[in-house]
Design a protein around this motif. Structure first.
Motif, mmCIF file in Angstrom:
data_model
loop_
_atom_site.group_PDB
_atom_site.id
_atom_site.type_symbol
_atom_site.label_atom_id
_atom_site.label_comp_id
_atom_site.label_asym_id
_atom_site.label_seq_id
_atom_site.Cartn_x
_atom_site.Cartn_y
_atom_site.Cartn_z
ATOM 1 N N TRP A 185 0.834 -1.201 0.000
ATOM 2 C CA TRP A 185 0.000 0.000 0.000
ATOM 3 C C TRP A 185 0.872 1.256 0.000
ATOM 4 O O TRP A 185 1.160 1.840 1.036
ATOM 5 C CB TRP A 185 -0.935 -0.052 1.220
ATOM 6 C CG TRP A 185 -1.897 1.071 1.365
ATOM 7 C CD1 TRP A 185 -2.060 1.844 2.472
ATOM 8 C CD2 TRP A 185 -2.845 1.549 0.414
ATOM 9 N NE1 TRP A 185 -3.037 2.775 2.267
ATOM 10 C CE2 TRP A 185 -3.543 2.613 0.996
ATOM 11 C CE3 TRP A 185 -3.170 1.172 -0.908
ATOM 12 C CZ2 TRP A 185 -4.538 3.307 0.332
ATOM 13 C CZ3 TRP A 185 -4.159 1.871 -1.573
ATOM 14 C CH2 TRP A 185 -4.837 2.922 -0.955
ATOM 15 N N GLY A 186 1.390 1.571 -1.191
ATOM 16 C CA GLY A 186 2.256 2.740 -1.316
ATOM 17 C C GLY A 186 2.416 3.073 -2.794
ATOM 18 O O GLY A 186 2.029 2.296 -3.668
ATOM 19 N N ILE A 187 2.991 4.237 -3.053
ATOM 20 C CA ILE A 187 3.176 4.681 -4.439
ATOM 21 C C ILE A 187 4.390 3.969 -5.036
ATOM 22 O O ILE A 187 5.463 3.959 -4.427
ATOM 23 C CB ILE A 187 3.379 6.213 -4.495
ATOM 24 C CG1 ILE A 187 2.166 6.914 -3.853
ATOM 25 C CG2 ILE A 187 3.616 6.690 -5.922
ATOM 26 C CD1 ILE A 187 2.333 8.415 -3.673
ATOM 27 N N PRO A 188 4.239 3.327 -6.225
ATOM 28 C CA PRO A 188 5.381 2.636 -6.839
ATOM 29 C C PRO A 188 6.524 3.614 -7.130
ATOM 30 O O PRO A 188 6.281 4.764 -7.491
ATOM 31 C CB PRO A 188 4.821 2.094 -8.155
ATOM 32 C CG PRO A 188 3.346 2.085 -7.973
ATOM 33 C CD PRO A 188 3.015 3.198 -7.026
ATOM 34 N N THR A 189 7.754 3.169 -6.951
ATOM 35 C CA THR A 189 8.882 4.039 -7.281
ATOM 36 C C THR A 189 8.950 4.171 -8.803
ATOM 37 O O THR A 189 8.826 3.179 -9.523
ATOM 38 C CB THR A 189 10.210 3.454 -6.769
ATOM 39 O OG1 THR A 189 10.321 2.107 -7.247
ATOM 40 C CG2 THR A 189 10.265 3.440 -5.274
ATOM 41 N N PRO A 190 9.132 5.402 -9.304
ATOM 42 C CA PRO A 190 9.171 5.598 -10.750
ATOM 43 C C PRO A 190 10.242 4.708 -11.392
ATOM 44 O O PRO A 190 11.373 4.660 -10.913
ATOM 45 C CB PRO A 190 9.525 7.077 -10.889
ATOM 46 C CG PRO A 190 9.038 7.705 -9.628
ATOM 47 C CD PRO A 190 9.236 6.665 -8.566
ATOM 48 N N GLY A 191 9.849 3.964 -12.419
ATOM 49 C CA GLY A 191 10.804 3.148 -13.157
ATOM 50 C C GLY A 191 11.161 1.825 -12.494
ATOM 51 O O GLY A 191 12.008 1.090 -13.009
ATOM 52 N N ASP A 192 10.578 1.483 -11.369
ATOM 53 C CA ASP A 192 10.896 0.217 -10.713
ATOM 54 C C ASP A 192 9.691 -0.269 -9.898
ATOM 55 O O ASP A 192 9.467 0.168 -8.770
ATOM 56 C CB ASP A 192 12.121 0.413 -9.795
ATOM 57 C CG ASP A 192 12.539 -0.892 -9.116
ATOM 58 O OD1 ASP A 192 11.811 -1.905 -9.247
ATOM 59 O OD2 ASP A 192 13.590 -0.881 -8.443
ATOM 60 N N GLN A 193 8.922 -1.157 -10.523
ATOM 61 C CA GLN A 193 7.689 -1.625 -9.882
ATOM 62 C C GLN A 193 7.935 -2.516 -8.668
ATOM 63 O O GLN A 193 7.012 -2.833 -7.928
ATOM 64 C CB GLN A 193 6.860 -2.421 -10.910
ATOM 65 C CG GLN A 193 6.264 -1.570 -12.011
ATOM 66 C CD GLN A 193 5.169 -0.635 -11.511
ATOM 67 O OE1 GLN A 193 4.352 -0.999 -10.680
ATOM 68 N NE2 GLN A 193 5.169 0.609 -12.008
ATOM 69 N N SER A 194 9.198 -2.916 -8.472
ATOM 70 C CA SER A 194 9.456 -3.847 -7.369
ATOM 71 C C SER A 194 9.555 -3.138 -6.024
ATOM 72 O O SER A 194 9.663 -3.770 -4.987
ATOM 73 C CB SER A 194 10.751 -4.627 -7.630
ATOM 74 O OG SER A 194 11.856 -3.776 -7.419
ATOM 75 N N GLN A 195 9.546 -1.797 -6.033
ATOM 76 C CA GLN A 195 9.662 -1.046 -4.784
ATOM 77 C C GLN A 195 8.521 -0.029 -4.655
ATOM 78 O O GLN A 195 7.951 0.428 -5.647
ATOM 79 C CB GLN A 195 11.005 -0.290 -4.748
ATOM 80 C CG GLN A 195 12.229 -1.184 -4.743
ATOM 81 C CD GLN A 195 12.684 -1.563 -3.333
ATOM 82 O OE1 GLN A 195 12.660 -0.747 -2.417
ATOM 83 N NE2 GLN A 195 13.087 -2.817 -3.154
ATOM 84 N N ARG A 196 8.209 0.289 -3.403
ATOM 85 C CA ARG A 196 7.198 1.323 -3.119
ATOM 86 C C ARG A 196 7.838 2.438 -2.293
ATOM 87 O O ARG A 196 8.715 2.166 -1.464
ATOM 88 C CB ARG A 196 6.029 0.726 -2.302
ATOM 89 C CG ARG A 196 5.240 -0.339 -3.013
ATOM 90 C CD ARG A 196 4.124 0.288 -3.856
ATOM 91 N NE ARG A 196 3.905 -0.497 -5.065
ATOM 92 C CZ ARG A 196 2.967 -1.447 -5.205
ATOM 93 N NH1 ARG A 196 2.170 -1.720 -4.207
ATOM 94 N NH2 ARG A 196 2.840 -2.084 -6.342
ATOM 95 N N ILE A 197 7.338 3.652 -2.507
ATOM 96 C CA ILE A 197 7.938 4.817 -1.838
ATOM 97 C C ILE A 197 7.597 4.834 -0.344
ATOM 98 O O ILE A 197 6.445 4.625 0.045
ATOM 99 C CB ILE A 197 7.480 6.120 -2.519
ATOM 100 C CG1 ILE A 197 7.989 6.141 -3.975
ATOM 101 C CG2 ILE A 197 7.960 7.359 -1.761
ATOM 102 C CD1 ILE A 197 7.536 7.322 -4.806
ATOM 103 N N TYR A 198 8.601 5.076 0.468
ATOM 104 C CA TYR A 198 8.466 5.200 1.929
ATOM 105 C C TYR A 198 7.412 6.251 2.264
ATOM 106 O O TYR A 198 7.387 7.330 1.677
ATOM 107 C CB TYR A 198 9.842 5.592 2.478
ATOM 108 C CG TYR A 198 9.946 5.940 3.929
ATOM 109 C CD1 TYR A 198 9.246 5.229 4.911
ATOM 110 C CD2 TYR A 198 10.791 6.977 4.341
ATOM 111 C CE1 TYR A 198 9.383 5.548 6.249
ATOM 112 C CE2 TYR A 198 10.940 7.307 5.682
ATOM 113 C CZ TYR A 198 10.219 6.590 6.635
ATOM 114 O OH TYR A 198 10.364 6.918 7.950
#
Ligand code: ME8
Length: 561
Positions: free
Chosen positions: A241-254
């Motif tokens: 439940w977070g915003i995907p990091t631009p250019g990398d769907q494997s991570q979400r923004i803190y």
């Protein structure tokens, strides 16, 4: 008064955005109320005001709360909880310009833009991270701040420990919330490269953090402990439940990177701040206004009001992120203490969490507002004691209610008193009336708008409330010692005029604190709505009111209980 009015300017004030993982408590109302007083006072000065607030809806804390309560999606969960926060603002007369949700589309876009700016300028990199994470506090802690709890025993952790022991649980030394050891791939923010720059900024502008004790705390922490880089993403497998990091769907923004950006989104966005162009503020679903603004100009007048527990995020992380993105800093960060409840930290397990909506329903909104403001200062913790709130309500009725009741009774004639003393200066007046109670009152009324303005600017709201109290008390004394009921007409009018002017002026001066009640008192005194602004906080400033004030059967809006 004219000195203040000439300064007309733009003011942007922000509350922290609240985690909607549970219903709002007294602390949430406190943050909102401090901002609301600033916003309303500035409007009385005819300043232009933007006041933004909202909810911080992403992150592990929300994700977990939603799962634990059996919701199928965190969005359904926050949609449901949101209602309570909106309800609180409505019931408490919190007059914001935008209520931002971090799930609002424009905000999500802005977070991505802010991320890209930091990334493109070389301040974000990928690496392996290990450490102790608290979901409740949404932050990592160093091993030096961790205790291992086994039964009754609490053992400090050695710096090298990786939390592999199977026994007991781990908690943070200060907040005592549970922490878990994590080792994973994250994106990092180069926080360490801003150490010296932040120190320099603080030395150049000591007013950036207020009060001084908070400024000193931040400055010395920067000087004593060099900053380390900050993990600003989580694997999407864990943080869903977070915003995907631009250019990398494997991570979400803190969640904190996401949340802090709300302050820029809500007044026009990252692009507008960067390009210094005027934009129309996209209004979220819960906004009251739709405006065209010069974002950069507003931003230079932005004040963030925050609680002491989130000082590091706002005074270190946030300025560093802005610097990394090439964006300017806000004007001021104001830090307040916490509210305790009967001397203890509010907690569900103790059962002493104060529900502000319940208090408003029980005691009326303005009694609660006045009480909170009177019983708190920025630098210390307030302590909620319901008996004191009851006392506040009784005193307001006994003192202020009584003053209006006396002057507005059928025996007297406010309107006649006002017209016969029209144009008499406060000094002339004092020389005629010549009593000690009036002398004291006169001195305070002479400088009231300047005095309040200074106190409000410095967030000395308890002093401001106490000052208004002293005016009410003095005015009651003028009546008490003047005995207008036993005096000939002219003298009677003079006493009534002095007391009613005080009530009128105090009510206008209180509009920012207790808007409903102040307006009702002004209605009761027949003061025209167009004459309820800062310039009328002056003896003799309104020479025509009270025409119906002494008519039989008119009720005083605060009754003795
Ligand atoms: O920290 N007394 O949200 P939050 C006074 N989402 N204030 C209190 C308090 C108390 N007992 N308890 C909490 C967050 N607060 C983040 C903010 S901003 C970009 C993100 C204050 O709902 C606390 O200090 O946990 C903070 O200022 C605010 O309530 C929100 O707390």
């Amino acid at each position: 008064t004219s000195r203040i009015l000439r300064q007309a300017t733009k003011i942007h004030i922000t509350t922290p955005i609240f985690y909607p993982n549970a219903k709002p408590h007294l602390g949430h109302l406190y943050s909102s109320l401090l901002c609301d007083v600033q916003a309303r006072w500035n409007k009385l000065k005819f300043n232009e005001v933007l006041f933004t607030t909202g909810t911080d809806e992403h992150g592990l804390k929300i994700q977990n709360a939603s799962e634990n309560l059996g919701f199928t999606s965190p969005k359904d969960f926050v949609d449901k909880l949101l209602h309570h926060f909106l309800q609180l603002d409505k019931r408490a007369n919190i007059e914001y310009t935008r209520f931002i949700r971090t799930t609002d589309e424009d905000h999500v876009e802005n977070v991505k833009k802010l991320w890209k700016l930091c990334y493109d300028r070389g301040y974000i990199y990928k690496g392996t991270h290990d450490g102790w994470y608290s979901v409740a506090d949404e932050t990592f802690y160093p091993a030096s701040k961790i205790l291992q709890v086994i039964g009754e025993k609490e053992i400090p952790l050695s710096a090298s420990s990786e939390g592999t022991a199977s026994e007991g649980k781990y908690i943070n030394t200060e907040t005592r919330s549970e922490v878990f050891y994590q080792k994973e791939t994250n994106y990092f923010f180069r926080l360490s490269s801003f150490n010296d720059q932040l120190i320099k900024i603080l030395l150049d502008k000591p007013g950036l953090i207020y009060p001084r004790s908070s400024y000193n705390q931040v400055l010395s922490s920067l000087q004593e402990q060099p900053l380390q880089d900050l993990s600003i993403s989580r694997p999407a497998t864990r943080l869903k439940w977070g915003i995907p990091t631009p250019g990398d769907q494997s991570q979400r923004i803190y969640v904190w990177f996401d949340a802090l950006c709300n302050y820029v989104t809500s007044i026009g966005g990252v692009d507008a701040l960067l390009t210094k162009k005027k934009v129309s503020i996209e209004h979220g679903a819960h906004s009251l206004d739709n405006l065209t603004v010069d974002t950069a100009e507003w931003w230079s007048n932005t004040t963030h009001l925050i609680g002491k527990d989130i000082i590091r995020f706002h005074t270190i992380y946030w300025p560093a992120i802005l610097l990394a993105a090439g964006l300017p800093l806000p004007n001021r960060i104001v830090v307040h203490g916490h509210w305790l409840s009967q001397g203890r930290k509010m907690s569900k397990s103790i059962g002493n969490v104060v529900d502000p909506i319940e208090m408003i329903e029980r005691y009326n909104v303005d009694m609660v507002r006045w009480y909170i403001l009177e019983y708190s200062t920025l630098e210390s913790d307030g302590d909620f004691v319901e008996a004191n709130l009851r006392k506040t309500r009784e005193l307001l009725a006994a003192k202020w209610g009584n003053l209006v009741h006396r002057c507005g009774g059928v025996k007297f004639n406010i309107s006649r008193a006002v017209s016969s003393f029209n144009g008499i200066s406060v000094n002339d007046f004092a020389s005629v009336l010549n009593n000690a109670a009036f002398d004291s009152l006169k001195g305070k009324l002479d400088t009231l708008s300047e005095d309040l303005d200074r106190m409000i600017e410095n967030y000395e709201l308890s002093n401001a409330v106490k000052h208004i109290w002293s005016i009410i008390n003095d005015a009651n004394n003028v009546v008490q010692t003047g005995e207008p009921w036993a005096k000939p007409k002219e003298e009677q009018d003079m006493i009534i005029y002095a007391a009613t002017e005080s009530a009128r002026i105090a009510a206008i001066a209180s509009l920012a604190f207790i808007p409903d009640l102040s307006n009702k008192l002004l209605d009761r005194l027949d003061v025209e709505p167009s004459k309820r602004s800062l310039e009328y906080i002056k003896f003799g400033a309104d020479n025509n009111y009270g025409s119906k004030a002494n008519m039989k059967g008119r009720e005083v809006p605060i009754k003795r209980l």
